[in-house]
Scaffold this motif. Structure first.
Motif, short mmCIF file in Angstrom:
data_model
loop_
_atom_site.label_atom_id
_atom_site.label_comp_id
_atom_site.label_asym_id
_atom_site.label_seq_id
_atom_site.Cartn_x
_atom_site.Cartn_y
_atom_site.Cartn_z
N GLN A 151 0.67 -1.43 0.00
CA GLN A 151 0.05 0.09 -0.03
C GLN A 151 0.97 1.24 0.11
N SER A 152 0.26 2.48 -0.55
CA SER A 152 1.04 3.50 -0.90
C SER A 152 0.91 4.07 0.69
N TYR A 154 -0.01 7.23 1.10
CA TYR A 154 -1.21 7.77 1.46
C TYR A 154 -2.60 6.95 1.93
N ASN A 155 -2.52 5.69 1.16
CA ASN A 155 -3.52 4.54 1.69
C ASN A 155 -3.38 4.09 3.15
N VAL A 156 -2.17 4.11 3.35
CA VAL A 156 -1.92 3.70 4.76
C VAL A 156 -2.61 4.76 5.70
N TYR A 157 -2.25 6.23 5.56
CA TYR A 157 -2.64 7.30 6.21
C TYR A 157 -4.23 7.35 5.95
N GLN A 158 -4.97 7.17 4.97
CA GLN A 158 -6.20 7.05 4.65
C GLN A 158 -7.01 6.20 5.62
N ASP A 159 -6.59 4.91 5.54
CA ASP A 159 -7.18 3.78 6.20
C ASP A 159 -6.96 4.08 7.70
N ASN A 252 -7.36 16.87 4.59
CA ASN A 252 -6.47 16.91 3.41
C ASN A 252 -6.53 18.42 2.77
#
Length: 550
Positions: A151-152, A154-159, A252
Motif C-alpha cells: 500500500q502507498s 497515502y492509502n496507509v494514512y487514509q485507512d 486533506n
C-alpha cells in the motif's frame, strides 16, 4: 519586561513569518476540531443510524417469530429412534425438537441473512448454527497471481484516519446507548434467562472484539413445555463512512492550504528579506565607504513599497553625498575668498614692518588694511547668513498664500529708493495661491530687487510681471533697465561668490543669487536668467516659477 520580549518585532522577519504561519495553522486545527466534532455529534447521522437500527430490529423480531412458529408447528414431534436391541425403529415417548427439520428450514430460508441464528434444545444442545453450516461441496479453483503491491503511504494514512474517525464515532454512538449496552454473555446464559422469563428477551451486547450486536432469545414453548430456544444475533453498524470521508477530505484540504501558505510565505519572505538585506548592506557600504568611486551602487528596482524605500534610501544617499560635496566646495570657496584679503593684509603689514616707506604710503597701506578687514567682516557675515539660511531651508514649513497680494505689499517698501527707480507690477488675475514659505520668499525678492536697483541707472524703472502659466504653475519676471547679463553666464551667475561688479561696489559677496536659487528649488520651483523680451527693459531679466495650490 517579559511581554516586551515576545513582541514579534523582537524577532527576525523570517521568524515572524514562521510564527504567524504556526498561529494560522493552530487556528485552522481548532476549526478542524470543531468541524469534526460537529460531524461526530451530528443529530442527522445518529437519527439515520437509529432508523436503520430500528428497521434491523423489527426485521429480526419478525424473523425470530417466524422461526419459532415454524419450529413449534413442524419440528416438534415424536422423533423416530433406532432400538439397538430389537433393531426396530421406534418413536420417542415424548415430543422433542427435531434437529434435522430445524436445520433444513434455516438453510432454506435464513442461511444468507445478515444475522446469526442458533437453535438450542431444552438440553442446551446446539442443533443449528448458521455460522457453522457448510452446504457447498463444489470445488472452486482460484488462480494465484502475483502478490498485491504494498500500500502507498497515502492509502496507509487514509485507512488509519478512517479507522480512527470510526472509533470516535463508536464512542459517540455508544454514549447514546450506554444505558442499554451490556458486555456479551454466553448463549446458554442468555437462553436460560429467556426460558425462565417464559418470553422473548432482547439485549445490546458488545463482545471481546468491541463489536456491538443486537441479540434476541425466543423460548420454544408449546403446551407449557419448553423444547428449546432460538437465539438471533445481528451486528450493528456504528460508523458512518460518509462522515469519515468528509472529515478526511476536510483534513486533506487543510493540509494542502497550510502547505501552500507556508510555501508562498517563504517565497514572499525571501522576496522581502533579500532586498532589505541588500539595502542594509548598501547602507553599510555607504557608511564605511567600502565601495570604489568608479563603481555604481545598484539599488533594488521594484514597483512595491520596498522599491519605494530603495529609491528613498538612494535619494537620501545622493542628497547626503551632494551636501558633503557642497560643504567641501563651500569650504574651499570660503578659504579662497578669505585668502585674498588676508594676502593683501599680509603684504601691507610686511611693508609697514620694514619701515622704509613714507608717511603718505603708510597711510594708504593702513587704508588698504582697513578696507580688506571690512571686506572680510562683510564676507564672514554673508557666509554666516548663507549657512544659517541653508539650515533653515531644511526645516522650513510651507503654507498657502496669495502671491498677487504678497507681491503688492512687498514691493511697496521699495517704491521710494535713493536712485528714484520706479517699480511697475503687472498681473493678470486678482488672486493666485501658491505653496511656499513667505519669509524665505521675501528673502529671494529682496535679493532680486536689490540686485536690480544696484545695476539700474538713476530714474529708470523695474518691471515685475506675475503670470499664471497653467493650472499648476505661476511665473514671476524681474526685468530692469540696467546693463544686463550675458546669456552665456546664465549658470555661472548662480555660483557661490560669483560677481561681475566693479571693485568699488564692496557691499555684495556674490552669495545672494546662489541662496535665492536654493530657496526657490526647496519650494519645488526654479529660478533662472532668461532672455529679456520685454519692450523697454533690455537689462537683466530673471524668471521665477512657483507651484500653485492644488
Amino acid at each position: 519586561m517579559f511581554l516586551k520580549k515576545i513582541y514579534l518585532y523582537n524577532f527576525s522577519l523570517t521568524t515572524q513569518i514562521i510564527i504567524i504561519n504556526i498561529i494560522t495553522a493552530a487556528i485552522g486545527l481548532v476549526f478542524i476540531f470543531f468541524a469534526n466534532l460537529f460531524l461526530l455529534n451530528n443529530n442527522k447521522n445518529f437519527e439515520l443510524q437509529r432508523d436503520q437500527l430500528q428497521i434491523k430490529i423489527d426485521t429480526m423480531n419478525v424473523s425470530i417469530e417466524d422461526i419459532a412458529g415454524y419450529l413449534l408447528t413442524n419440528s416438534v414431534f415424536n422423533i423416530p429412534m433406532f432400538n439397538e436391541e430389537s433393531g426396530e425403529v421406534i418413536l420417542s415417548l415424548e415430543q422433542q425438537l427435531d434437529p434435522y427439520s430445524s436445520q433444513l428450514y434455516i438453510e432454506d430460508k435464513y442461511l444468507n441473512k445478515p444475522y446469526e441464528i442458533r437453535i438450542f434444545s431444552s438440553d442446551f444442545i446446539k442443533y443449528v448454527d448458521t455460522q457453522n453450516i457448510f452446504i457447498n461441496d463444489e470445488i472452486i479453483e482460484i488462480e494465484l497471481g502475483q502478490a498485491k503491491d504494498k500500500q502507498s503511504l497515502y492509502n496507509v494514512y487514509q485507512d488509519y484516519y478512517i479507522n480512527f474517525f470510526n472509533s470516535l464515532q463508536k464512542i459517540f454512538y455508544r454514549q447514546k446507548l450506554k444505558e442499554k449496552i451490556e458486555f456479551a454473555k454466553n448463549d446458554i446464559f442468555f437462553m436460560i434467562q429467556s426460558i425462565k422469563s417464559q418470553q422473548k428477551i432482547s439485549k445490546f451486547y458488545y463482545n471481546e472484539n468491541n463489536n456491538l450486536s443486537y441479540n434476541i432469545s425466543k423460548p420454544l414453548i408449546k403446551n407449557n413445555t419448553t423444547y428449546g430456544a432460538v437465539i438471533m444475533k445481528g451486528y450493528i453498524k456504528e460508523t458512518n463512512n460518509e462522515a469519515s470521508i468528509i472529515s478526511l477530505y476536510l483534513l486533506n484540504f487543510f493540509f494542502i492550504i497550510i502547505f501552500f501558505t507556508f510555501l508562498l510565505s517563504i517565497m514572499f519572505t525571501r522576496s522581502i528579506i533579500r532586498p532589505i538585506k541588500t539595502l542594509s548592506f548598501l547602507a553599510k557600504m555607504e557608511k564605511d565607504k567600502l565601495y570604489k568611486k568608479e563603481n555604481i551602487i545598484k539599488y533594488p528596482l521594484r514597483k512595491d513599497e520596498i522599491g519605494a524605500l530603495s529609491q528613498e534610501i538612494k535619494n537620501l544617499s545622493k542628497d547626503l553625498k551632494d551636501k558633503i560635496n557642497e560643504l567641501q566646495n563651500f569650504s574651499a570657496d570660503v578659504a579662497h575668498e578669505l585668502k585674498n584679503p588676508l594676502t593683501s593684509i599680509k603684504s601691507s603689514s610686511e611693508l609697514l614692518s620694514i619701515n622704509k616707506i613714507g608717511e603718505e604710503n603708510k597711510k594708504l597701506l593702513f587704508i588698504n588694511i582697513e578696507k580688506e578687514l571690512g571686506k572680510m567682516d562683510k564676507l564672514i557675515s554673508d557666509i554666516t547668513h548663507y549657512t544659517r539660511t541653508n539650515a533653515e531651508i531644511e526645516e522650513q514649513s510651507f503654507g498657502y498664500f496669495d502671491i498677487i497680494r504678497f507681491t503688492k505689499v512687498f514691493f511697496n517698501n521699495f517704491l521710494e529708493n535713493n536712485k528714484n527707480i520706479k517699480i511697475k507690477i503687472d498681473f493678470e488675475q486678482d488672486e493666485i495661491y501658491v505653496k511656499a514659505n513667505e519669509s524665505k520668499l521675501s528673502q529671494v525678492f529682496i535679493n532680486l530687487i536689490e540686485n536690480a536697483i544696484s545695476f539700474s541707472p538713476l530714474n529708470s524703472s523695474i518691471y515685475i510681471k506675475v503670470e499664471k502659466k497653467d493650472q499648476k504653475t505661476v511665473i514671476i519676471f524681474f526685468c530692469d533697465q540696467g546693463p544686463g547679463i550675458e546669456y552665456k553666464l546664465k549658470d555661472k551667475i548662480f555660483n557661490r561668490f560669483y560677481t561681475d561688479r566693479n571693485e568699488k561696489n564692496e557691499q555684495h559677496s556674490g552669495l545672494g543669487l546662489s541662496i535665492s536659487k536654493k530657496i526657490i528649488e526647496s519650494f519645488g520651483g526654479y529660478l533662472e536668467l532668461c532672455e529679456n523680451n520685454q519692450v523697454g527693459y533690455k537689462g537683466a531679466c530673471f524668471k521665477l516659477k512657483l507651484n500653485i495650490k492644488d
